[in-house]
Design an enzyme around this catalytic site. Structure first.
Site, PDB file in Angstrom:
ATOM      1  N   ARG A 101      19.362  39.959  35.958  1.00 18.49           N
ATOM      2  CA  ARG A 101      19.773  40.635  37.176  1.00 18.49           C
ATOM      3  C   ARG A 101      18.712  41.665  37.557  1.00 18.49           C
ATOM      4  O   ARG A 101      18.365  42.536  36.761  1.00 18.49           O
ATOM      5  CB  ARG A 101      21.115  41.341  36.980  1.00 18.49           C
ATOM      6  CG  ARG A 101      21.569  42.026  38.265  1.00 18.49           C
ATOM      7  CD  ARG A 101      22.602  43.106  38.053  1.00 18.49           C
ATOM      8  NE  ARG A 101      22.839  43.810  39.302  1.00 18.49           N
ATOM      9  CZ  ARG A 101      23.375  45.012  39.408  1.00 18.49           C
ATOM     10  NH1 ARG A 101      23.747  45.663  38.329  1.00 18.49           N
ATOM     11  NH2 ARG A 101      23.541  45.572  40.580  1.00 18.49           N
ATOM     12  N   HIS A 146      19.751  48.171  45.990  1.00 19.91           N
ATOM     13  CA  HIS A 146      20.132  49.038  44.879  1.00 19.91           C
ATOM     14  C   HIS A 146      19.605  50.447  45.162  1.00 19.91           C
ATOM     15  O   HIS A 146      18.730  50.953  44.462  1.00 19.91           O
ATOM     16  CB  HIS A 146      19.567  48.491  43.565  1.00 19.91           C
ATOM     17  CG  HIS A 146      20.190  49.072  42.333  1.00 19.91           C
ATOM     18  ND1 HIS A 146      20.723  48.294  41.315  1.00 19.91           N
ATOM     19  CD2 HIS A 146      20.361  50.354  41.920  1.00 19.91           C
ATOM     20  CE1 HIS A 146      21.177  49.063  40.336  1.00 19.91           C
ATOM     21  NE2 HIS A 146      20.962  50.324  40.698  1.00 19.91           N
ATOM     22  N   GLU A 191      27.028  49.498  43.399  1.00 23.27           N
ATOM     23  CA  GLU A 191      27.762  50.755  43.225  1.00 23.27           C
ATOM     24  C   GLU A 191      27.784  51.638  44.482  1.00 23.27           C
ATOM     25  O   GLU A 191      27.302  52.767  44.466  1.00 23.27           O
ATOM     26  CB  GLU A 191      27.183  51.557  42.066  1.00 23.27           C
ATOM     27  CG  GLU A 191      27.488  50.990  40.704  1.00 23.27           C
ATOM     28  CD  GLU A 191      27.045  51.926  39.579  1.00 23.27           C
ATOM     29  OE1 GLU A 191      26.645  53.082  39.853  1.00 23.27           O
ATOM     30  OE2 GLU A 191      27.093  51.495  38.423  1.00 23.27           O
ATOM     31  N   ASN A 331      30.342  47.311  37.033  1.00 24.95           N
ATOM     32  CA  ASN A 331      29.569  48.090  36.077  1.00 24.95           C
ATOM     33  C   ASN A 331      30.532  49.002  35.327  1.00 24.95           C
ATOM     34  O   ASN A 331      31.403  49.631  35.939  1.00 24.95           O
ATOM     35  CB  ASN A 331      28.522  48.947  36.790  1.00 24.95           C
ATOM     36  CG  ASN A 331      27.496  48.122  37.543  1.00 24.95           C
ATOM     37  OD1 ASN A 331      27.360  46.926  37.308  1.00 24.95           O
ATOM     38  ND2 ASN A 331      26.769  48.756  38.449  1.00 24.95           N
ATOM     39  N   TYR A 333      30.680  51.795  31.875  1.00 27.27           N
ATOM     40  CA  TYR A 333      29.989  52.509  30.811  1.00 27.27           C
ATOM     41  C   TYR A 333      30.940  53.310  29.933  1.00 27.27           C
ATOM     42  O   TYR A 333      30.802  53.343  28.722  1.00 27.27           O
ATOM     43  CB  TYR A 333      28.940  53.457  31.408  1.00 27.27           C
ATOM     44  CG  TYR A 333      27.765  52.745  32.019  1.00 27.27           C
ATOM     45  CD1 TYR A 333      26.663  52.405  31.246  1.00 27.27           C
ATOM     46  CD2 TYR A 333      27.746  52.405  33.367  1.00 27.27           C
ATOM     47  CE1 TYR A 333      25.578  51.749  31.788  1.00 27.27           C
ATOM     48  CE2 TYR A 333      26.662  51.750  33.920  1.00 27.27           C
ATOM     49  CZ  TYR A 333      25.576  51.422  33.130  1.00 27.27           C
ATOM     50  OH  TYR A 333      24.501  50.759  33.680  1.00 27.27           O
ATOM     51  N   GLU A 397      26.686  45.566  34.594  1.00 28.81           N
ATOM     52  CA  GLU A 397      26.029  46.611  33.819  1.00 28.81           C
ATOM     53  C   GLU A 397      26.985  47.110  32.754  1.00 28.81           C
ATOM     54  O   GLU A 397      28.133  47.447  33.046  1.00 28.81           O
ATOM     55  CB  GLU A 397      25.609  47.805  34.689  1.00 28.81           C
ATOM     56  CG  GLU A 397      24.506  47.526  35.690  1.00 28.81           C
ATOM     57  CD  GLU A 397      24.144  48.772  36.500  1.00 28.81           C
ATOM     58  OE1 GLU A 397      24.405  49.907  36.010  1.00 28.81           O
ATOM     59  OE2 GLU A 397      23.615  48.609  37.614  1.00 28.81           O
TER      60      GLU A 397
END
Length: 497
Positions: A101, A146, A191, A331, A333, A397
């Protein structure tokens, strides 16, 4: 039993009846499941002013004399992947990744930002990059935008200006036309909520338009319109010939309610942390979640405004945005806890949403800002399954930082925990996850943190003019799990030396 739990209950019964008894039986990767790694153009390419490239908003933001980036770092050279992409892709192939990606630089393709001038040199770079990814047996997963739009658009208000919808749509059309024969998986934007919060509600990210409770709402509103425009351009003009898929990538981290049995608070946490941007696209109703509209509208009235600070979609835009997806990219985290806040003395909802997002201090720390909460992976996947009728999901991600050096044990532990929860969600709970992407392949420019965080599976020596790459221990672990087709128990990490 509400929509968050009833689907999972039936999946549990069905799986239990199928004879699968042990957790280890669930930790195999499904047939066709794709594991890859990721980057973004500004963070790794460098070559900021070659190939006719025009200045991006991040070029401008990092070159300012009063730059807030740690060490006043820039992406002028970054990892120099513009010149070293073949070396990087060869390393990906050796690890065994099935997809890569990466994102495109808007101003490398359109130096002025508009389609009046198309850089053939910039296009050729991406054609060569995509061709090399495919030649090495991987699938290119291309993010069109992005965060690095043309600098001049910032002087027009950037994503607070609806002109961005048209500018982005024309850029996307050029990209589909020029690169679409080589690419089957597209993400429109990355995002949008995070970019809007940090770059338009605060001044932490470019363009630094610090307009809390105004800027981020206008920003996301236009992002969603731009995404839908690009999706329909592909659907109407290119899909029949090119046969690809188009989705969007959202930060969708879980928010655990306190108290834990408060299902209403759980719903509000999801709508605050993920559904603000996903609900207009993936829900059956479309539009923003009702609770967010109600609370921002109430606050706006109490402030004496004749309109809501949250822009309103027309019925036509609701229809155009709703269903504009082939997949959802997420994504993830870390996680937060969410607690309800009482109304203020004047009747307003604190923070517009009436909730407080906090860190649980008992959650393990990583080397950087994030806390390690692997159970959040399963939580968010099951919630998406239940609320959005189990759409195809790509994890785009997921990753952690490490200290400098080869032995990134903490990263392996982090990835193992999150991948384990993902596989349980897929194999036990029926979540429709198609792929998993580690952030990031290389140590890279981490936005306002500069080069102070090391997310890379591969260490980059930024003091070396040649940007020497050194694969970390985690690459050996990933190579093994992809060969075996399942997770390797965390106890076996010591055998990787």
């Amino acid at each position: 039993m509400d929509q968050f739990t009833i689907f999972g209950f039936f999946i549990f019964i069905l799986r239990s009846c199928s004879g699968i008894q042990h957790e280890e039986d669930y930790l195999k990767f499904p047939p066709g499941f794709s594991i890859g790694s990721a980057s973004s153009a500004y963070q790794v390419e460098g070559a900021w002013n070659v190939s006719g490239k025009g200045p991006s908003v991040w070029d401008w933001f990092t070159h300012k004399k009063d730059s807030i980036v740690v060490g006043q770092a820039t992406g002028d050279i970054a990892c120099d992947s513009y010149h070293k992409y073949k070396e990087d892709i060869a390393m990906m192939k050796d690890i065994g990744f099935r997809h890569y990606r990466f994102s495109l630089s808007w101003t490398r393709i359109l130096p002025t930002g508009l389609p009046d001038k198309i850089s053939q040199e910039g296009l050729q770079y991406y054609k060569d990059l995509i061709d090399e990814v495919r030649r090495q047996g991987m699938e290119p997963f291309v993010t069109i935008y992005h965060w690095d739009h043309p600098e001049f658009m910032t002087r027009l208000g950037s994503w607070t200006n609806e002109l961005m919808v048209q500018y982005y749509a024309e850029y996307a059309r050029v990209v589909f036309r020029e690169l679409g024969s080589r690419v089957k998986l597209w993400a429109t934007v990355n995002e949008p909520e995070q970019n809007c919060r940090l770059g338009f509600g605060r001044d932490v990210h470019a363009p630094g338009i610090n307009l809390p409770h105004f800027g981020e709402y206008l920003c996301l509103h236009n992002y969603l319109k731009a995404h839908a425009r690009a999706y329909h351009i592909y659907d109407e003009e290119f899909r029949a010939e090119q046969g690809g898929q188009v989705g969007i990538v959202h930060l969708c981290e879980p928010f655990f309610p306190q108290p834990s049995d408060d299902l209403e608070l759980k719903r509000i946490g999801f709508e605050t942390g993920c559904a603000w941007g996903t609900y207009p696209i993936f829900s059956k109703e479309g539009n923003y979640p009702q609770v967010l509209r109600d609370r921002i509208n109430e606050n706006s009235k109490l402030e004496g405004l004749p309109f809501s600070r949250l822009p309103e979609f027309s019925p036509e835009w609701i229809e155009r945005i709703r269903g504009s997806f082939d997949f959802l990219g997420i994504n993830i985290y870390t996680a937060r806890e969410v607690r309800a806040l009482p109304r203020e003395a004047n009747g307003k909802w604190p923070n517009d949403f009436g909730v407080e997002l906090i860190i649980n201090e008992t959650w393990p720390e990583n080397n950087s800002w994030l806390r390690v909460v692997p159970q959040g992976m399963g939580e968010i996947l099951r919630t998406i399954r239940d609320v959005y009728d189990n759409p195809p999901v790509y994890i785009m991600e997921n990753g952690a930082t490490s200290a400098k050096g080869f032995k990134d044990y903490n990263r392996i532990e982090y990835l193992y925990g999150y991948m384990k929860e993902m596989l349980l969600a897929i194999n036990r709970d029926g979540c429709n996850v198609k792929g998993y992407t580690v952030w990031s392949f290389l140590d890279s420019f981490e936005w306002s943190d500069g080069y102070s965080d090391f997310f890379g599976l591969v260490e980059v020596n930024f003091s070396d003019p040649k940007r020497k790459r050194t694969p970390r221990l985690s690459t050996k672990w990933l190579k093994q799990i992809m060969k075996k087709g399942r997770l390797i128990n965390i106890k076996d990490i010591g055998q990787l030396h």
